[in-house]
Design a protein around this motif. Structure first.
Motif, PDB file in Angstrom:
ATOM      1  N   ASP A  63      25.449 -59.551 -32.654  1.00  0.00           N
ATOM      2  CA  ASP A  63      25.280 -58.191 -32.167  1.00  0.00           C
ATOM      3  C   ASP A  63      24.130 -57.555 -32.938  1.00  0.00           C
ATOM      4  N   LYS A  64      23.675 -56.428 -32.444  1.00  0.00           N
ATOM      5  CA  LYS A  64      22.583 -55.694 -33.085  1.00  0.00           C
ATOM      6  C   LYS A  64      23.065 -54.303 -33.456  1.00  0.00           C
ATOM      7  N   GLY A  65      22.303 -53.677 -34.329  1.00  0.00           N
ATOM      8  CA  GLY A  65      22.572 -52.305 -34.710  1.00  0.00           C
ATOM      9  C   GLY A  65      21.311 -51.662 -35.247  1.00  0.00           C
ATOM     10  N   TRP A  79      24.451 -47.265 -35.683  1.00  0.00           N
ATOM     11  CA  TRP A  79      24.917 -47.605 -34.342  1.00  0.00           C
ATOM     12  C   TRP A  79      25.068 -49.113 -34.273  1.00  0.00           C
ATOM     13  N   TRP A  80      26.063 -49.590 -33.502  1.00  0.00           N
ATOM     14  CA  TRP A  80      26.196 -51.018 -33.230  1.00  0.00           C
ATOM     15  C   TRP A  80      27.060 -51.197 -31.996  1.00  0.00           C
ATOM     16  N   GLU A  82      26.341 -53.385 -29.154  1.00  0.00           N
ATOM     17  CA  GLU A  82      25.352 -53.205 -28.094  1.00  0.00           C
ATOM     18  C   GLU A  82      25.875 -53.710 -26.749  1.00  0.00           C
ATOM     19  N   TYR A  83      25.742 -52.879 -25.751  1.00  0.00           N
ATOM     20  CA  TYR A  83      26.045 -53.216 -24.358  1.00  0.00           C
ATOM     21  C   TYR A  83      24.758 -53.113 -23.571  1.00  0.00           C
ATOM     22  N   GLY A  86      23.243 -49.688 -23.880  1.00  0.00           N
ATOM     23  CA  GLY A  86      22.998 -49.138 -25.214  1.00  0.00           C
ATOM     24  C   GLY A  86      24.134 -49.398 -26.180  1.00  0.00           C
ATOM     25  N   PHE A  87      24.042 -48.812 -27.348  1.00  0.00           N
ATOM     26  CA  PHE A  87      25.064 -48.997 -28.367  1.00  0.00           C
ATOM     27  C   PHE A  87      26.306 -48.187 -28.017  1.00  0.00           C
TER      28      PHE A  87
END
Length: 147
Positions: A63-65, A79-80, A82-83, A86-87
């Motif tokens: 995942d990203k943030g 924030w994390w 991710e869809y 957006g987050f």
């Protein structure tokens, strides 16, 4: 969007603020006690890369943030989750020494979900935060990795 209450998790660590802070806020994230290859740019606007393998039975989950705000030894907000749109999770980690060589950590998670069908996102995050804090407590206080 469906409004759900902010989730708050609090844990006490029998360790000085500096040790607790460095365990959570560092370039390698929550490796080796929770993640597997996490990377963090330690600056406002810095990228976060989450990666799990041990907790997911060998399946690599990524995942990203992005860091919103870092205040040294006080706050890490990011924030994390991710869809495609957006987050979905805004997390605030607040660190507070207790004056007796211990540290309180409060984790607040504000989730964005579209409807009741996405409630599993909230359930998964709640489970994950509890698991993460327990593993961190054992790692910080006992020096043990349970994964």
């Amino acid at each position: 969007m469906l409004e759900i209450p902010k989730m708050t998790f609090v844990e006490y660590f029998k360790a000085p603020l500096e040790k607790v802070w460095k365990t959570f806020v560092n370039p390698n994230g929550w490796d080796p006690w929770f993640t597997d290859g996490m990377k963090v740019e330690l600056k406002n606007g810095g990228q976060i890369y989450f990666r799990w393998k041990r907790l997911t039975n060998g399946e690599i989950v990524e995942d990203k943030g992005i860091t919103i705000l870092i205040i040294d030894k006080k706050l890490w907000e990011f924030w994390w989750y991710e869809y495609e749109d957006g987050f979905r999770s805004q997390v605030k980690m607040v660190f507070q020494p207790d004056g007796e060589n211990g540290t309180w950590l409060r984790v607040e998670d504000r989730l964005i979900i579209k409807n009741q069908d996405e409630l599993q996102i909230a359930y998964g995050c709640a489970y994950g935060w509890g698991q993460m804090l327990l593993l961190a407590k054992i790692y910080i206080e006992k020096g043990e990795i349970l994964l």
